[in-house]
Design a protein around this motif. Structure first.
Motif, short mmCIF file in Angstrom:
data_model
loop_
_atom_site.label_atom_id
_atom_site.label_comp_id
_atom_site.label_asym_id
_atom_site.label_seq_id
_atom_site.Cartn_x
_atom_site.Cartn_y
_atom_site.Cartn_z
N UNK A 254 0.76 -1.23 0.00
CA UNK A 254 0.00 0.00 0.00
C UNK A 254 0.80 1.29 0.00
N UNK A 255 0.07 2.39 0.22
CA UNK A 255 0.60 3.73 -0.01
C UNK A 255 0.82 4.53 1.26
N UNK A 256 0.82 3.87 2.43
CA UNK A 256 1.37 4.53 3.61
C UNK A 256 2.89 4.38 3.52
N UNK A 257 3.43 4.97 2.47
CA UNK A 257 4.84 4.82 2.12
C UNK A 257 5.22 5.96 1.20
N UNK A 258 6.51 6.16 1.05
CA UNK A 258 6.96 7.25 0.19
C UNK A 258 6.69 6.98 -1.28
N UNK A 259 6.65 5.71 -1.66
CA UNK A 259 6.36 5.35 -3.04
C UNK A 259 5.47 4.11 -3.07
N UNK A 260 4.73 3.96 -4.16
CA UNK A 260 3.88 2.80 -4.31
C UNK A 260 3.97 2.30 -5.75
N UNK A 261 4.01 0.98 -5.91
CA UNK A 261 4.02 0.37 -7.24
C UNK A 261 2.60 0.08 -7.69
N UNK A 262 2.33 0.33 -8.97
CA UNK A 262 0.99 0.12 -9.52
C UNK A 262 1.09 -0.78 -10.75
N UNK A 263 0.40 -1.93 -10.76
CA UNK A 263 0.43 -2.81 -11.93
C UNK A 263 -0.49 -2.28 -13.04
N UNK A 264 -0.25 -2.74 -14.25
CA UNK A 264 -1.09 -2.37 -15.41
C UNK A 264 -1.36 -0.86 -15.41
N UNK A 265 -0.28 -0.10 -15.43
CA UNK A 265 -0.37 1.35 -15.24
C UNK A 265 -1.22 2.04 -16.31
N UNK A 266 -1.10 1.62 -17.55
CA UNK A 266 -1.88 2.26 -18.60
C UNK A 266 -3.38 2.11 -18.36
N UNK A 267 -3.76 1.01 -17.76
CA UNK A 267 -5.19 0.78 -17.50
C UNK A 267 -5.63 1.41 -16.18
N UNK A 268 -4.82 1.27 -15.14
CA UNK A 268 -5.29 1.63 -13.79
C UNK A 268 -5.07 3.08 -13.38
N UNK A 269 -3.97 3.69 -13.79
CA UNK A 269 -3.68 5.04 -13.32
C UNK A 269 -4.57 6.08 -14.00
N UNK A 270 -5.01 7.05 -13.21
CA UNK A 270 -5.90 8.11 -13.70
C UNK A 270 -5.19 9.45 -13.53
#
Length: 352
Positions: A122-138
């Motif tokens: 999760x994102x209680x952290x300085x950085x977070x990894x996100x899979x399938x970025x083209x689909x998931x990131x907004x």
């Protein structure tokens, strides 16, 4: 980098130094600038959900309402670029299944729940990894800061999905919101923007006052009056849509019982270890009145554009829900405060 890690349920999260994430070929890494602290984090911290096989394991980095800036992308990523300002949905779809292809990524059977399982730290952290970025990131519009976008996180978008996609709220509808925490207040503000007439229900007078400020036409305090009777009288028969934004047996039953004929109940709140995932409902009433019962989990990432357009067109201020900005080390105390509902509105980590 620093991260707040669940090392033991109901014990303070441990601020640890952990390796910085690397993007997989289809993923991205986001520098977290803000992350909301949600009641779902509290459920995870308490160890709830084992009755449904989804208790969060120890060793997990919590946090599922992040916004920030992309710092790295995988070799196969095409749409998302380093430097993009983004919000990260907590329901991460695979982008290829039937649900994702038909606009229901929030219930992707192959998806990941950010901050709730080992493959989606999760994102209680300085950085977070996100899979399938083209689909998931907004990508964030310019009018939204990371702090305010974090307020949109799980609660605001969940409220939008519950009202628009599940409850089908339209102008003039009566809408009852049971529980005026973060998701409940989000539902109040959004329902008002959609033209509904909103009734807010809570035992906390400060929460009810805040709900009034955000658009509630009427308020009901269960400690002072009978909820169902008060709503039926005020609406001359019941509401069109009712949302249980808390998840305890009392609010769930009241939500169903306060409906008008052919009304819609939307279940948003998750149960505690008292209900253990099961609440008995007035089944005969549901049948005789042709009531509908819906579940609502997060929001498809494809609906973010519609939500952004509503916010801009109606000049909604999701940042008005933010009551406190936190440091990473504050999170444990704020989770513990949720034991007796001692938090208000939306609290956001902005200091990592």
């Amino acid at each position: 980098m620093q991260a707040a890690v669940l090392t033991e349920h109901e014990e303070p999260l441990e601020i640890q130094e952990v390796p910085e994430p690397e993007p997989d070929p289809d993923g991205a890494v986001v520098d977290v600038e803000a992350c909301g602290v949600c009641r779902s984090d509290w459920h995870a911290w308490k160890g709830h959900g084992e009755w449904a096989g989804d208790a969060v394991p120890e060793g997990q980095t919590l946090g599922h309402e992040p916004a920030g800036t992309v710092t790295a992308v995988g070799e196969n990523v095409e749409r998302i670029e380093v430097g993009d300002r983004v919000v990260v949905p907590f329901s991460l779809g695979d982008g290829t299944c039937h649900q994702c292809r038909t606009g229901h990524s929030n219930v992707c059977p192959n998806g990941l729940a950010l901050g709730f399982e080992p493959d989606a730290q999760g994102a209680f952290a300085e950085q977070v990894a996100v899979p399938e970025a083209d689909y998931n990131l907004v990508e964030l519009p310019e009018f939204l800061s990371p702090r305010d976008a974090a307020a949109l996180g799980c609660r605001y978008m969940t409220a939008y999905n519950a009202l628009v996609n599940r409850g089908l709220v339209t102008g003039g509808d009566w809408v009852a919101v049971h529980g005026c925490g973060g998701v409940g207040l989000s539902a109040v503000q959004l329902a008002d923007a959609l033209g509904a007439r909103v009734i807010a229900v809570d035992v906390d007078e400060d929460a009810l006052e805040r709900a009034t400020d955000l658009g509630a036409e009427l308020t009901v305090n269960p400690e002072e009056e009978r909820v169902v009777k008060a709503i039926k009288i005020a609406t001359d028969g019941g509401v069109d849509v009712s949302i249980d934004a808390l998840g305890i047996a009392e609010t769930c039953r009241n939500s169903v019982r306060c409906l008008a004929i052919r009304g819609d109940h939307v279940q948003v709140g998750l149960t505690t270890d008292e209900e253990r995932g099961e609440v008995s409902l007035p089944t005969d009433r549901i049948a005789h009145m042709e009531l509908s019962v819906h579940g609502s989990r997060g929001m498809p990432q494809t609906d973010y554009e519609n939500l952004f357009e509503l916010i801009e067109a109606t000049e909604l201020d999701p940042g008005a829900l933010v009551t406190r900005e936190l440091s990473l080390s504050d999170v444990s105390d704020r989770l513990a405060a949720m034991d007796d509902y001692s938090t208000a509105g939306v609290e956001v980590v902005t200091d990592f």
